[in-house]
Design a protein around this motif. Structure first.
Motif, short mmCIF file in Angstrom:
data_model
loop_
_atom_site.label_atom_id
_atom_site.label_comp_id
_atom_site.label_asym_id
_atom_site.label_seq_id
_atom_site.Cartn_x
_atom_site.Cartn_y
_atom_site.Cartn_z
N LYS A 1 0.83 -1.22 0.00
CA LYS A 1 0.00 0.00 0.00
C LYS A 1 0.86 1.26 0.00
O LYS A 1 0.50 2.28 -0.59
N ASP B 1 2.29 3.72 -9.55
CA ASP B 1 1.22 4.16 -10.47
C ASP B 1 1.55 5.52 -11.09
O ASP B 1 1.35 5.73 -12.28
N GLN B 2 2.07 6.42 -10.24
CA GLN B 2 2.43 7.74 -10.77
C GLN B 2 3.51 7.62 -11.84
O GLN B 2 3.45 8.25 -12.90
N TYR C 1 11.97 9.34 -7.67
CA TYR C 1 11.08 8.33 -7.07
C TYR C 1 11.85 7.24 -6.34
O TYR C 1 11.31 6.60 -5.43
N HIS D 1 2.11 6.28 -15.00
CA HIS D 1 1.32 7.32 -15.66
C HIS D 1 2.24 8.22 -16.50
O HIS D 1 1.96 8.50 -17.66
N GLU E 1 2.41 1.39 -3.84
CA GLU E 1 1.56 1.25 -5.02
C GLU E 1 1.26 2.58 -5.73
O GLU E 1 1.47 2.71 -6.95
N PRO E 2 0.80 3.60 -4.97
CA PRO E 2 0.51 4.87 -5.65
C PRO E 2 1.73 5.48 -6.33
O PRO E 2 1.61 6.15 -7.35
N LEU E 3 2.91 5.20 -5.78
CA LEU E 3 4.14 5.78 -6.34
C LEU E 3 4.46 5.14 -7.69
O LEU E 3 4.77 5.82 -8.66
#
Ligand code: ASP
Ligand code: MG
Length: 417
Positions: free
Chosen positions: A87, A94-95, A118, A98, A90-92
């Motif tokens: 958790k 995803d960024q 990152y 993207h 994951e958002p990192l």
């Protein structure tokens, strides 16, 4: 308060991260932890970036998947419930995906900082979550909001006043005993990510120490402390327990890889001691850099590789020192060449610089006014506390291009073996 910095080698595996928990658990002081990207992640992200810049999206994503798997592996070894770690990252990822899918790479330096930063964000997210899970309550900080720099992407300069304001507003040790932030990365005033130059996490630790008035900064390393030479190159190395700021600056600048050259100034300015300690044996004292009168007894040898000797002679035959220096160094500065040695004669100057991305462009520009000649594939040996015996031993059978000697220091530029 004190600052601890853990580099890429310390966080390259789950065992390393567990060792951080051990080390941090016994700290009584208020603590700010600075962490680098895990293992060779920065190199891997540079590869991702190169594909991205060439618009090879598939290849960029594939390389990113490798980076992700490496971090997933560490997470699965660390956490009982690995979704806790997943958790956090994951958002990192995803960024990043993207960006790779949607954006167009145009400005290399700017995209470098956007993407490569990152590595540190991901590593600190994992370490922070794992410290938390291990009972070390801590607060994760995003240095892309707090460490303000200019917009000299890839080699940004810290804005101390603004960073101090933001950092002091974000850090309150009465709320949390432990804070954790990324090394190497910062932000422009406008909020674009920046980086401070390769291996810049040491520098971050020093800046944070300066801004928060630390009583000490410790860099945990995979060596016993500061040695008088690189043991992989020279036999019979010894540990130097105490160094002055001045000695440390000279060593770092000559290419000793132990600390980033920019690290010393922020600490010297506030007389904060810098401890270099062995990550694998935390009970050992390592070395300390401070305002010390103590003399170093042993000669110190530093080898800097991948050097280029550039010789410039004005096309119009003007004297070099009177008429050309300013212009030459304007170009050097513009292309961020790192000069390690200078030698001049009446109408020529030779400079030894790191081989770098922008070298050719700098040489092209200089070629407008100078006859430019250069040799690549060189190494610069610096010997502090020199004597004839050491010089002849270390240069035996080597082709020497430049040799300079002062009372204490010898610098010898030779062809690489
Ligand atoms: N991760 C960055 C690098 O590898 C910064 C550092 O490790 O100090 O250069
Ligand atoms: Mg590193």
């Amino acid at each position: 308060m004190i600052v601890y910095k853990f580099g890429g080698a310390s966080v390259k595996s789950s065992d390393g991260i567990k060792n951080i928990v051990q080390i941090v658990s016994s700290v009584q002081d208020d603590l700010f932890i600075v962490v680098s990207a895990m293992g060779k992640t920065t190199n891997a992200m540079e590869v991702v970036l190169d594909f991205f810049m060439k618009a090879e999206r598939e290849a960029a994503l594939e390389k990113l998947t490798e980076v992700e798997s490496y971090h997933q592996q560490i997470i699965s070894e660390l956490f009982d419930d690995k979704t806790v770690g997943e958790k956090a990252v994951e958002p990192l990822f995803d960024q990043l995906k993207h960006f790779l899918n949607e954006a167009v790479g145009n400005d290399y330096d700017r995209w470098y900082d956007q993407l490569v930063s990152y590595g540190e964000v991901i590593s600190t997210a994992i370490v922070s979550a794992f410290l938390q899970e291990s009972g070390v309550e801590n607060k994760w900080l995003d240095m892309r909001e707090l460490l303000v720099t200019d917009s000299n992407f890839r080699e940004a300069n810290v804005n101390y006043l603004e960073s101090e304001k933001r950092l002091k507003a974000a850090v309150d040790f009465s709320k949390h005993k432990v804070y954790i932030g990324q090394g190497f990365i910062g932000t422009t005033m406008k909020g674009l990510p920046t980086t401070l130059g390769r291996e810049g996490s040491d520098y971050t630790a020093a800046v944070v120490g300066n801004l928060l008035d630390a009583s000490g900064v410790t860099i945990w390393k995979d060596v016993p402390g500061i040695l008088n030479a690189d043991p992989r190159i020279f036999p019979g190395t010894v540990l130097i327990p105490e160094l002055s700021y001045l000695d440390a600056v000279e060593l770092a600048y000559s290419g000793a890889q132990i600390i980033h050259p920019k690290t010393i100034k922020p600490l010297e300015n506030k007389q904060i001691p810098l401890f270099v300690r062995p990550f694998g044996s935390p009970h050992e004292a390592g070395s300390v850099i401070k305002a010390t009168p103590s003399q170093i007894e042993v000669p110190i040898l530093i080898l800097k590789k991948n050097q280029v000797l550039v010789t410039l002679r004005p096309l119009d035959f003007s004297f070099i020192l009177e008429e050309s220096l300013t212009w030459i160094f304007t170009v050097v500065e513009k292309y961020r060449l790192k000069v390690a040695l200078i030698q001049s004669s009446a109408i020529s100057i030779s400079i030894c610089v790191d081989n770098s991305r922008y070298l050719q462009r700098a040489l092209d520009e200089l070629a407008n006014d100078y006859k430019v000649s250069y040799n690549t594939g060189l190494e610069l040996l610096t010997i502090r506390g020199t004597n004839a015996e050491i010089i002849s031993r270390t240069t035996e059978g080597r082709e020497i291009l430049v040799q300079q000697k002062t009372r204490r220091i010898a610098r010898i530029l030779m062809r690489e073996k």
